[in-house]
Design a protein around this motif. Sequence first.
Motif, PDB file in Angstrom:
ATOM      1  N   LEU A 107       4.662  -0.640  -5.575  1.00 59.79           N
ATOM      2  CA  LEU A 107       6.110  -0.738  -5.691  1.00 59.79           C
ATOM      3  C   LEU A 107       6.742   0.641  -5.826  1.00 59.79           C
ATOM      4  CD1 LEU A 107       6.463  -3.825  -8.072  1.00 59.79           C
ATOM      5  CD2 LEU A 107       6.835  -3.735  -5.592  1.00 59.79           C
ATOM      6  N   ILE A 108       6.095   1.530  -6.583  1.00 55.08           N
ATOM      7  CA  ILE A 108       6.619   2.893  -6.743  1.00 55.08           C
ATOM      8  C   ILE A 108       6.606   3.626  -5.407  1.00 55.08           C
ATOM      9  CG2 ILE A 108       6.216   5.128  -7.851  1.00 55.08           C
ATOM     10  CD1 ILE A 108       4.973   3.526 -10.209  1.00 55.08           C
ATOM     11  N   ILE A 109       5.498   3.507  -4.682  1.00 54.23           N
ATOM     12  CA  ILE A 109       5.406   4.153  -3.366  1.00 54.23           C
ATOM     13  C   ILE A 109       6.421   3.541  -2.407  1.00 54.23           C
ATOM     14  CG2 ILE A 109       3.910   4.497  -1.360  1.00 54.23           C
ATOM     15  CD1 ILE A 109       1.552   4.616  -3.335  1.00 54.23           C
ATOM     16  N   ALA A 145       7.396   1.622   7.203  1.00 54.40           N
ATOM     17  CA  ALA A 145       6.084   1.395   6.595  1.00 54.40           C
ATOM     18  C   ALA A 145       6.159   0.362   5.482  1.00 54.40           C
ATOM     19  CB  ALA A 145       5.523   2.714   6.059  1.00 54.40           C
ATOM     20  N   VAL A 146       7.312   0.277   4.800  1.00 51.32           N
ATOM     21  CA  VAL A 146       7.467  -0.709   3.725  1.00 51.32           C
ATOM     22  C   VAL A 146       7.359  -2.111   4.294  1.00 51.32           C
ATOM     23  CG1 VAL A 146       8.998  -1.577   1.926  1.00 51.32           C
ATOM     24  CG2 VAL A 146       8.876   0.887   2.385  1.00 51.32           C
ATOM     25  N   PHE A 147       8.074  -2.367   5.386  1.00 49.22           N
ATOM     26  CA  PHE A 147       8.017  -3.691   6.014  1.00 49.22           C
ATOM     27  C   PHE A 147       6.612  -3.995   6.505  1.00 49.22           C
ATOM     28  CE2 PHE A 147       8.259  -6.239   9.939  1.00 49.22           C
ATOM     29  CZ  PHE A 147       8.801  -7.405   9.411  1.00 49.22           C
ATOM     30  N   ALA A 148       5.966  -3.012   7.166  1.00 50.35           N
ATOM     31  CA  ALA A 148       4.606  -3.229   7.669  1.00 50.35           C
ATOM     32  C   ALA A 148       3.647  -3.535   6.528  1.00 50.35           C
ATOM     33  CB  ALA A 148       4.136  -1.990   8.435  1.00 50.35           C
ATOM     34  N   GLY A 149       3.786  -2.797   5.406  1.00 49.40           N
ATOM     35  CA  GLY A 149       2.921  -3.053   4.259  1.00 49.40           C
ATOM     36  C   GLY A 149       3.118  -4.431   3.683  1.00 49.40           C
ATOM     37  N   MET A 150       4.367  -4.890   3.606  1.00 49.62           N
ATOM     38  CA  MET A 150       4.650  -6.236   3.086  1.00 49.62           C
ATOM     39  C   MET A 150       4.022  -7.300   3.968  1.00 49.62           C
ATOM     40  SD  MET A 150       8.647  -5.738   1.962  1.00 49.62           S
ATOM     41  CE  MET A 150       8.842  -7.493   1.623  1.00 49.62           C
ATOM     42  N   VAL A 151       4.097  -7.110   5.285  1.00 48.79           N
ATOM     43  CA  VAL A 151       3.509  -8.086   6.210  1.00 48.79           C
ATOM     44  C   VAL A 151       1.999  -8.141   6.049  1.00 48.79           C
ATOM     45  CG1 VAL A 151       3.101  -8.618   8.647  1.00 48.79           C
ATOM     46  CG2 VAL A 151       5.384  -7.917   7.885  1.00 48.79           C
ATOM     47  N   LEU A 152       1.351  -6.973   5.983  1.00 45.00           N
ATOM     48  CA  LEU A 152      -0.107  -6.921   5.887  1.00 45.00           C
ATOM     49  C   LEU A 152      -0.602  -7.518   4.575  1.00 45.00           C
ATOM     50  CD1 LEU A 152      -0.701  -3.350   7.373  1.00 45.00           C
ATOM     51  CD2 LEU A 152      -1.215  -5.537   8.466  1.00 45.00           C
ATOM     52  N   ILE A 153       0.068  -7.177   3.481  1.00 46.07           N
ATOM     53  CA  ILE A 153      -0.339  -7.740   2.182  1.00 46.07           C
ATOM     54  C   ILE A 153      -0.026  -9.234   2.135  1.00 46.07           C
ATOM     55  CG2 ILE A 153       0.168  -7.701  -0.286  1.00 46.07           C
ATOM     56  CD1 ILE A 153       0.435  -4.687  -0.083  1.00 46.07           C
ATOM     57  N   ALA A 173       9.305   2.258  -3.169  1.00 46.56           N
ATOM     58  CA  ALA A 173      10.630   2.780  -3.520  1.00 46.56           C
ATOM     59  C   ALA A 173      10.830   4.174  -2.949  1.00 46.56           C
ATOM     60  CB  ALA A 173      10.795   2.787  -5.036  1.00 46.56           C
ATOM     61  N   TYR A 174       9.785   4.998  -3.017  1.00 41.81           N
ATOM     62  CA  TYR A 174       9.868   6.351  -2.444  1.00 41.81           C
ATOM     63  C   TYR A 174      10.078   6.276  -0.930  1.00 41.81           C
ATOM     64  CZ  TYR A 174       8.282  10.895  -0.708  1.00 41.81           C
ATOM     65  OH  TYR A 174       8.191  12.085  -0.047  1.00 41.81           O
ATOM     66  N   PHE A 175       9.328   5.388  -0.279  1.00 44.93           N
ATOM     67  CA  PHE A 175       9.448   5.255   1.173  1.00 44.93           C
ATOM     68  C   PHE A 175      10.846   4.788   1.588  1.00 44.93           C
ATOM     69  CE2 PHE A 175       4.999   5.035   3.221  1.00 44.93           C
ATOM     70  CZ  PHE A 175       4.576   6.103   2.444  1.00 44.93           C
ATOM     71  N   LEU A 176      11.466   3.922   0.765  1.00 45.85           N
ATOM     72  CA  LEU A 176      12.799   3.422   1.107  1.00 45.85           C
ATOM     73  C   LEU A 176      13.846   4.532   1.104  1.00 45.85           C
ATOM     74  CD1 LEU A 176      12.893   0.011  -0.792  1.00 45.85           C
ATOM     75  CD2 LEU A 176      12.793   0.365   1.687  1.00 45.85           C
ATOM     76  N   PHE A 177      13.588   5.595   0.350  1.00 47.88           N
ATOM     77  CA  PHE A 177      14.505   6.720   0.314  1.00 47.88           C
ATOM     78  C   PHE A 177      14.316   7.664   1.501  1.00 47.88           C
ATOM     79  CE2 PHE A 177      15.046   5.660  -4.188  1.00 47.88           C
ATOM     80  CZ  PHE A 177      16.427   5.816  -4.317  1.00 47.88           C
ATOM     81  N   ARG A 178      13.265   7.442   2.269  1.00 47.48           N
ATOM     82  CA  ARG A 178      12.971   8.312   3.412  1.00 47.48           C
ATOM     83  C   ARG A 178      13.164   7.526   4.692  1.00 47.48           C
ATOM     84  NH1 ARG A 178      10.058  12.562   1.439  1.00 47.48           N
ATOM     85  NH2 ARG A 178      10.806  13.565   3.316  1.00 47.48           N
ATOM     86  N   LYS A 179      14.117   7.961   5.524  1.00 46.70           N
ATOM     87  CA  LYS A 179      14.539   7.179   6.677  1.00 46.70           C
ATOM     88  C   LYS A 179      13.390   6.802   7.597  1.00 46.70           C
ATOM     89  CE  LYS A 179      17.981   7.221  10.391  1.00 46.70           C
ATOM     90  NZ  LYS A 179      19.051   7.989  11.052  1.00 46.70           N
ATOM     91  N   ARG A 180      12.541   7.781   7.922  1.00 48.57           N
ATOM     92  CA  ARG A 180      11.450   7.512   8.861  1.00 48.57           C
ATOM     93  C   ARG A 180      10.297   6.759   8.209  1.00 48.57           C
ATOM     94  NH1 ARG A 180      11.517   9.594  13.750  1.00 48.57           N
ATOM     95  NH2 ARG A 180       9.270   9.313  13.908  1.00 48.57           N
ATOM     96  N   LEU A 181      10.288   6.662   6.894  1.00 49.66           N
ATOM     97  CA  LEU A 181       9.196   5.978   6.210  1.00 49.66           C
ATOM     98  C   LEU A 181       9.513   4.515   5.901  1.00 49.66           C
ATOM     99  CD1 LEU A 181       8.030   8.723   3.675  1.00 49.66           C
ATOM    100  CD2 LEU A 181       7.050   8.181   5.900  1.00 49.66           C
ATOM    101  N   ARG A 182      10.770   4.111   6.112  1.00 49.38           N
ATOM    102  CA  ARG A 182      11.149   2.759   5.715  1.00 49.38           C
ATOM    103  C   ARG A 182      10.387   1.684   6.481  1.00 49.38           C
ATOM    104  NH1 ARG A 182      17.654   3.962   5.607  1.00 49.38           N
ATOM    105  NH2 ARG A 182      17.605   5.358   3.795  1.00 49.38           N
TER     106      ARG A 182
END
Length: 461
Positions: free
Chosen positions: A252-254, A267-275, A256-265
Motif C-alpha cells: 500500500l505504501i509503494i 503499475a498500481v492497476f497492473a499490481g491490483m489485477v495480478l494480486i 501510494a508512492y506510485f500514484l504520485f508519479r504519473k508514469r508509475l500509476r
Amino acid sequence: MNWFIPFLLLYAAATLFFISLRKPAILAAAAIFFTPLLSGMPRGKFVPIFRPNEVVLMTIGLFYILRLFLVREENRGTPTNKFVDVGFLVLFIGTGLVPLVKTLEVSTTVSINDLLIYLSPVQYYLLYKIVIGTVKSKKDVQMVLYAFLISGLIVSLLAILEALRVKLVENLLWTYYPSAHLARSVSGIRIASILGNWAALATFCLIQILLYALLYIRHRGLIKSWLLWAAMGLSAVAFVPTVSFATAAGFLIIGAYFLFRKRLRKAVFAGMVLIGIGAFLFQPFILNRINFQFHGKSSLSYGLIPSTLVHRIWLWSTVYLPVIQQNFIWGYGPNTTMSVRQGITINTTEESQYFGLLYTSGVIGLTAHLAYVAILFAGLLKKYKNCGHPSNRMFAELAMILLVVLSIMGISNAYFSYSGVAEALWLFYALAVCTYTGEFAEEDRFEWNEGRRPILEGLHE
C-alpha cells in the motif's frame, strides 16, 4: 557415487572461476542467483558449520580476490561510495563488533552460529564489493538482473506449487528446506517456499514486483517485456498465500508512492489485477488467515484489531521491555546467548526489528541500525539527484523506496535481516553506485514523468 557430487561441485566452481577471468560479472550474477535458492537450507546439515549460500558467497569472494591478482585491466579502479562504506562500518560496529566484545566479557567462547550472526554485515558488504567490482556495462547489469529474475521465478513457482499441495514440491521442501514454517504451510495456513519463512517470502515477492515494475516503466530495454510481466505475475500470485499483513501494508505504501508519479500509476492497476488473480486462486489461505486474526477462539482477538498485533503488543510490553530495561545499553546477544547465562530464558522471537536489536545489541545496536539507514538514504538521494546515468538513478530510487518501506514494516518483524531480502537490498546499493562504461542505447533511456520533474528531484532546492 559418494565422490560424484563433490567432483561435480568442484568442476562447477572451476568453470565459474575460468569464465570470470573473461567475464567478471558472472561472479556477481552467480552470488545473486544462488542466495535465495540456498539460504533456506539448514545450517550445518549439508555443509559443516555454514549454510550453503554462505559457502557459495565465500567461494565467489575468493575467486574475486584471485582475479584481482591474476588479471590486469585498464581502468580497473573499483568505484567507491563513502555513504555505503560508512553505513556498513556503523552497522558492523554497532550490531556486530561491540556486541561480540561484550559477549566475550561474559564468556571466553562464542558459538559459531552467534559469530556468523555478528558477521552478517560483512557478508552483505562482500556481496556489494563483488558487484561494484565486476559490473561495468549494460550487459553486466543485464546478466545480474537476469540472474535475480530467474532465481525469483524459481522461488515464486515453487511457492505456488507448494500452495497447490503438489507432493513432489512438498517432498523437496521437507528434504532440503525443513523449517518450523513449513509444518504450518502443510496444514494450509501460509507458505514459505524455499526461503523457509513466510515473511521473508512475502518481502522477496514485494521486492521482485517493485523491481520489475520500475524496470518496465523506467528502463524497459534491460529485460524483455514479456519476461518482466511473467516474473511480476508469478511473484504477485506467490505473494497471496503468504498472507502477510505487514507486507501488504508495504504494498500500500509503494502503491501510494506510485500514484504520485504519473508514469508509475499504470503499475498500481497492473499490481491490483495480478494480486486479484492470486487472491481468487488461493481464497482458502486468505479466509483461514482472516478467521485466525479476527474470528478465532484466541483470547487475543479484539474486534477489528488483528490478534497477531495484540499478541505483539502484549509480548513487547510484558516479556521484552522488562528484560531489555535490565541491560538497555548492551543487550543480550543473539539466540539469548548472554540472557541464558544471566538466568533469563525467553522461548519466543522478538517479532520486531527494533525490539530485536534492543534485545540482542542494546541501544547501541538500535542506534547503529537507524544511523545506517539514514546514512544510506542520504547517499542514495545524493546519487539520485546528481547522477545522470539511467541505471544509477533507477536503482537509487528503488533502494530508497525499500529503505523506507522495510523500516516501517520492521515494526512487526526483522525484515532487514531476512536472507534473500538483505542481499537484494545490498545488490541495489551496488547497482546504484556502479561506474558504467559506454552509453546505453537511446531506446533504453530513463523515462520520467512528462511535463514535470520527479518529486524527489526538487528536494535539494
